[in-house]
Motif scaffolding. Structure first.
Motif, PDB file in Angstrom:
ATOM      1  N   THR A   1       0.898  -1.271  -0.088  1.00  0.00           N
ATOM      2  CA  THR A   1      -0.071   0.092   0.081  1.00  0.00           C
ATOM      3  C   THR A   1       0.929   1.184  -0.034  1.00  0.00           C
ATOM      4  O   THR A   1       1.790   1.333   0.833  1.00  0.00           O
ATOM      5  N   VAL A   2       0.695   2.319  -0.853  1.00  0.00           N
ATOM      6  CA  VAL A   2       1.434   3.259  -1.015  1.00  0.00           C
ATOM      7  C   VAL A   2       0.770   4.393  -0.987  1.00  0.00           C
ATOM      8  O   VAL A   2      -0.516   4.338  -0.834  1.00  0.00           O
ATOM      9  N   ALA A   3       1.439   5.708  -0.795  1.00  0.00           N
ATOM     10  CA  ALA A   3       0.667   6.865  -0.506  1.00  0.00           C
ATOM     11  C   ALA A   3      -0.179   7.374  -1.446  1.00  0.00           C
ATOM     12  O   ALA A   3      -1.403   7.681  -1.379  1.00  0.00           O
ATOM     13  N   ASP A   4       0.383   7.057  -2.876  1.00  0.00           N
ATOM     14  CA  ASP A   4      -0.253   7.498  -3.994  1.00  0.00           C
ATOM     15  C   ASP A   4       0.118   6.684  -5.213  1.00  0.00           C
ATOM     16  O   ASP A   4       1.396   6.791  -5.604  1.00  0.00           O
ATOM     17  N   ALA A   5      -0.553   5.908  -5.660  1.00  0.00           N
ATOM     18  CA  ALA A   5      -0.352   4.982  -6.674  1.00  0.00           C
ATOM     19  C   ALA A   5       0.009   5.578  -7.977  1.00  0.00           C
ATOM     20  O   ALA A   5       0.761   5.068  -8.717  1.00  0.00           O
ATOM     21  N   ALA A   6      -0.783   6.576  -8.147  1.00  0.00           N
ATOM     22  CA  ALA A   6      -0.319   7.548  -9.368  1.00  0.00           C
ATOM     23  C   ALA A   6       1.066   8.055  -9.585  1.00  0.00           C
ATOM     24  O   ALA A   6       1.507   8.199 -10.554  1.00  0.00           O
ATOM     25  N   ARG A   7       1.548   8.619  -8.477  1.00  0.00           N
ATOM     26  CA  ARG A   7       2.529   9.216  -8.192  1.00  0.00           C
ATOM     27  C   ARG A   7       3.913   8.548  -7.753  1.00  0.00           C
ATOM     28  O   ARG A   7       5.022   8.809  -8.042  1.00  0.00           O
ATOM     29  N   SER A   8       3.702   7.458  -7.126  1.00  0.00           N
ATOM     30  CA  SER A   8       4.813   6.580  -6.576  1.00  0.00           C
ATOM     31  C   SER A   8       5.458   5.794  -7.805  1.00  0.00           C
ATOM     32  O   SER A   8       4.822   5.291  -8.650  1.00  0.00           O
ATOM     33  N   ALA A   9       6.873   5.730  -7.726  1.00  0.00           N
ATOM     34  CA  ALA A   9       7.463   5.001  -8.533  1.00  0.00           C
ATOM     35  C   ALA A   9       7.782   3.575  -8.250  1.00  0.00           C
ATOM     36  O   ALA A   9       7.996   2.918  -9.111  1.00  0.00           O
ATOM     37  N   LEU A  10       7.301   3.310  -7.120  1.00  0.00           N
ATOM     38  CA  LEU A  10       7.652   1.738  -6.613  1.00  0.00           C
ATOM     39  C   LEU A  10       6.892   0.877  -7.452  1.00  0.00           C
ATOM     40  O   LEU A  10       7.522  -0.016  -7.642  1.00  0.00           O
ATOM     41  N   PRO A  11       5.527   0.924  -7.694  1.00  0.00           N
ATOM     42  CA  PRO A  11       4.962  -0.044  -8.503  1.00  0.00           C
ATOM     43  C   PRO A  11       5.483  -0.156  -9.834  1.00  0.00           C
ATOM     44  O   PRO A  11       5.732  -1.215 -10.393  1.00  0.00           O
ATOM     45  N   ARG A  12       5.909   0.839 -10.542  1.00  0.00           N
ATOM     46  CA  ARG A  12       6.630   0.964 -11.824  1.00  0.00           C
ATOM     47  C   ARG A  12       7.812   0.150 -11.840  1.00  0.00           C
ATOM     48  O   ARG A  12       8.276  -0.447 -12.721  1.00  0.00           O
ATOM     49  N   ASN A  13       8.730   0.523 -10.795  1.00  0.00           N
ATOM     50  CA  ASN A  13      10.040  -0.075 -10.278  1.00  0.00           C
ATOM     51  C   ASN A  13      10.107  -1.584 -10.518  1.00  0.00           C
ATOM     52  O   ASN A  13      10.639  -2.412 -10.939  1.00  0.00           O
ATOM     53  N   LEU A  14       8.861  -1.939  -9.641  1.00  0.00           N
ATOM     54  CA  LEU A  14       8.672  -3.373  -9.501  1.00  0.00           C
ATOM     55  C   LEU A  14       8.135  -4.067 -10.892  1.00  0.00           C
ATOM     56  O   LEU A  14       8.473  -5.021 -11.322  1.00  0.00           O
ATOM     57  N   GLN A  15       7.559  -3.367 -11.582  1.00  0.00           N
ATOM     58  CA  GLN A  15       7.010  -3.785 -13.076  1.00  0.00           C
ATOM     59  C   GLN A  15       8.212  -4.141 -13.827  1.00  0.00           C
ATOM     60  O   GLN A  15       8.463  -5.056 -14.322  1.00  0.00           O
ATOM     61  N   SER A  16       9.115  -3.073 -14.002  1.00  0.00           N
ATOM     62  CA  SER A  16      10.245  -2.946 -14.898  1.00  0.00           C
ATOM     63  C   SER A  16      11.379  -4.062 -14.471  1.00  0.00           C
ATOM     64  O   SER A  16      11.865  -4.477 -15.234  1.00  0.00           O
ATOM     65  N   ALA A  17      11.435  -4.481 -13.034  1.00  0.00           N
ATOM     66  CA  ALA A  17      12.236  -5.305 -12.672  1.00  0.00           C
ATOM     67  C   ALA A  17      11.776  -6.914 -12.769  1.00  0.00           C
ATOM     68  O   ALA A  17      12.450  -7.639 -12.505  1.00  0.00           O
ATOM     69  N   GLY A  18      10.407  -6.841 -13.094  1.00  0.00           N
ATOM     70  CA  GLY A  18       9.835  -8.325 -13.138  1.00  0.00           C
ATOM     71  C   GLY A  18       9.687  -8.957 -11.751  1.00  0.00           C
ATOM     72  O   GLY A  18       9.156 -10.219 -11.847  1.00  0.00           O
ATOM     73  N   MET A  19       9.282  -8.078 -10.930  1.00  0.00           N
ATOM     74  CA  MET A  19       9.082  -8.601  -9.727  1.00  0.00           C
ATOM     75  C   MET A  19       7.340  -8.694  -9.335  1.00  0.00           C
ATOM     76  O   MET A  19       6.698  -7.667  -9.601  1.00  0.00           O
ATOM     77  N   PRO A  20       6.921  -9.772  -9.238  1.00  0.00           N
ATOM     78  CA  PRO A  20       5.512  -9.685  -9.124  1.00  0.00           C
ATOM     79  C   PRO A  20       5.015  -8.964  -7.742  1.00  0.00           C
ATOM     80  O   PRO A  20       5.398  -8.864  -6.760  1.00  0.00           O
ATOM     81  N   TYR A  21       3.933  -8.028  -8.081  1.00  0.00           N
ATOM     82  CA  TYR A  21       3.415  -7.394  -6.891  1.00  0.00           C
ATOM     83  C   TYR A  21       1.912  -7.108  -7.138  1.00  0.00           C
ATOM     84  O   TYR A  21       1.380  -7.259  -8.203  1.00  0.00           O
ATOM     85  N   VAL A  22       1.242  -6.649  -6.018  1.00  0.00           N
ATOM     86  CA  VAL A  22      -0.264  -6.386  -6.211  1.00  0.00           C
ATOM     87  C   VAL A  22      -0.336  -5.151  -5.064  1.00  0.00           C
ATOM     88  O   VAL A  22      -0.040  -5.357  -3.923  1.00  0.00           O
ATOM     89  N   LEU A  23      -1.293  -3.935  -5.334  1.00  0.00           N
ATOM     90  CA  LEU A  23      -1.369  -3.127  -4.670  1.00  0.00           C
ATOM     91  C   LEU A  23      -2.669  -3.273  -3.679  1.00  0.00           C
ATOM     92  O   LEU A  23      -3.463  -4.390  -4.157  1.00  0.00           O
ATOM     93  N   ALA A  24      -2.679  -3.061  -2.420  1.00  0.00           N
ATOM     94  CA  ALA A  24      -3.865  -3.181  -1.650  1.00  0.00           C
ATOM     95  C   ALA A  24      -4.314  -1.832  -1.111  1.00  0.00           C
ATOM     96  O   ALA A  24      -3.693  -0.857  -0.782  1.00  0.00           O
ATOM     97  N   TYR A  25      -5.784  -1.712  -1.500  1.00  0.00           N
ATOM     98  CA  TYR A  25      -6.426  -0.559  -1.163  1.00  0.00           C
ATOM     99  C   TYR A  25      -5.990   0.900  -2.126  1.00  0.00           C
ATOM    100  O   TYR A  25      -6.856   1.348  -2.390  1.00  0.00           O
TER     101      TYR A  25
END
Length: 353
Positions: free
Chosen positions: A134-158
């Motif tokens: 869960t991140v503060a702001d999914a639209a502005r956070s670089a973390l999901p994009r970084n995980l996606q680029s690295a090929g690391m499976p991920y899912v946002l909660a909330y």
């Protein structure tokens, strides 16, 4: 008096060689019993299992990870566990992971966007195989994009997102439904209370949904009252806000912990809930039903959100399915902290002819 080393040193765990000797099989056979039990005869597997249990033997998870290259560990990054919402989400995710033979490593960010990157890196450094976050702001956070680029499976909660997989309720629609409920009881002046919007895109979506529904229903614009904390009320600031005229008849709090804090502060200031003002929350936490009167709130299935996020993550790791989105149902729990608006008093004097 000195204590001998033997008195404080725990008994050593039996080795796989000792279990093999006791069972009359090779160490490789013992290894297969725990890693590929289907390859053994039932009676051989039963004998090894019985001896292992009697001697307190458990295979080394670390050693198994080194051999297989898999840690069978998932990472979970949440804002806090002090809010029962996230504690319930974690329970749902952990139960799902445990049923699949995975462990869970947890980290919390304290609603601080600046801590999110370091917290996620800590999980990655421990070689988790996927992340629920869960991140503060999914639209502005670089973390999901970084995980996606690295090929690391991920899912946002909330966090809801058009670009990333997530598990959540529809926050705008849920807030809209609460405004409809309040309007049905005669409330036309509603204020929505939140913590800092920079730390919660969920609160911002709830504000957007409440305002849009008020416009559709022809109510007065929903006022936004930001507070310093997502879960605590400032009585002095609340008093100043309530002195604005015309004052709202209902306070919609962005989460249940904030709602309970607001109700407590209002009572300290001499306001009765719902006698003088109605208050509702968002989350559907169990403690709300134990309040007096019970809390009116939006219910979201927090354990199911954690469970859905984990199931999605495990499917990605296993290659069974692509990343997906789970939009779970919400509801309105009608308690006693919201009441119908009382009509304004009228004069009993008769007009003179």
């Amino acid at each position: 008096m000195q204590t001998s080393d033997a008195a404080v040193r725990p008994a050593s765990r039996p080795s796989i060689i000792e279990i093999a000797e006791a069972a009359g099989v090779s160490p490789a056979t013992v290894s297969r019993a725990f890693n590929q039990p289907g390859l053994l005869k039932p009676q051989t597997l039963a004998r090894i299992t019985e001896i292992a249990q009697r001697h307190g033997f458990r295979p080394s998870r670390v050693g198994r990870s080194l051999r297989s290259g898999s840690t069978r560990t998932l990472g979970v990054m949440l804002p806090t566990l002090a809010n029962p919402v996230f504690a319930e989400c974690f329970e749902g995710a952990e139960q799902c992971a445990r049923a699949a033979g995975y462990s869970v490593m947890l980290t919390a960010t304290g609603y601080d966007p600046d801590r999110e990157s370091a917290a996620l890196q800590n999980l990655i450094d421990h070689q988790v195989e996927g992340v629920i976050l869960t991140v503060a702001d999914a639209a502005r956070s670089a973390l999901p994009r970084n995980l996606q680029s690295a090929g690391m499976p991920y899912v946002l909660a909330y966090n809801e997102s058009s670009a990333h997989p997530y598990a959540s309720v529809a926050n705008r629609r849920a807030a809209s439904d609460m405004v409809s409920h309040l309007a049905g009881l005669g409330h036309r002046r509603i204020a929505l209370l939140t913590g800092p919007l920079t730390a919660s895109d969920r609160a911002r979506r709830r504000l957007d949904g409440a305002r849009a529904q008020a416009r559709r229903l022809g109510l007065e614009p929903v006022a936004h009252w930001p507070l310093p904390s997502h879960t605590a009320a400032d009585a002095e600031r609340l008093q100043a806000l309530l002195q604005a005229q015309p004052a709202p008849t209902a306070l919609f709090c962005s989460n249940d912990l904030l709602a309970t804090a607001v109700i407590s502060a209002l009572r300290t200031l001499g306001y009765g809930v719902p006698r003088d003002i109605s208050v509702c929350g968002f989350d559907g936490m169990a403690f709300g039903a134990l309040m007096h009167p019970p809390l009116t709130t939006v219910r979201q299935p927090n354990e199911d959100i954690g469970r859905a996020a984990c199931a999605n993550l495990l499917a990605q790791i296993a290659g069974r399915a692509p990343a997906a989105t789970d939009l779970l149902p919400h509801g309105i729990l009608t308690g006693g902290t919201v009441a119908a608006v009382r009509p304004a008093p009228t004069s009993n004097r008769k007009s003179r002819s």
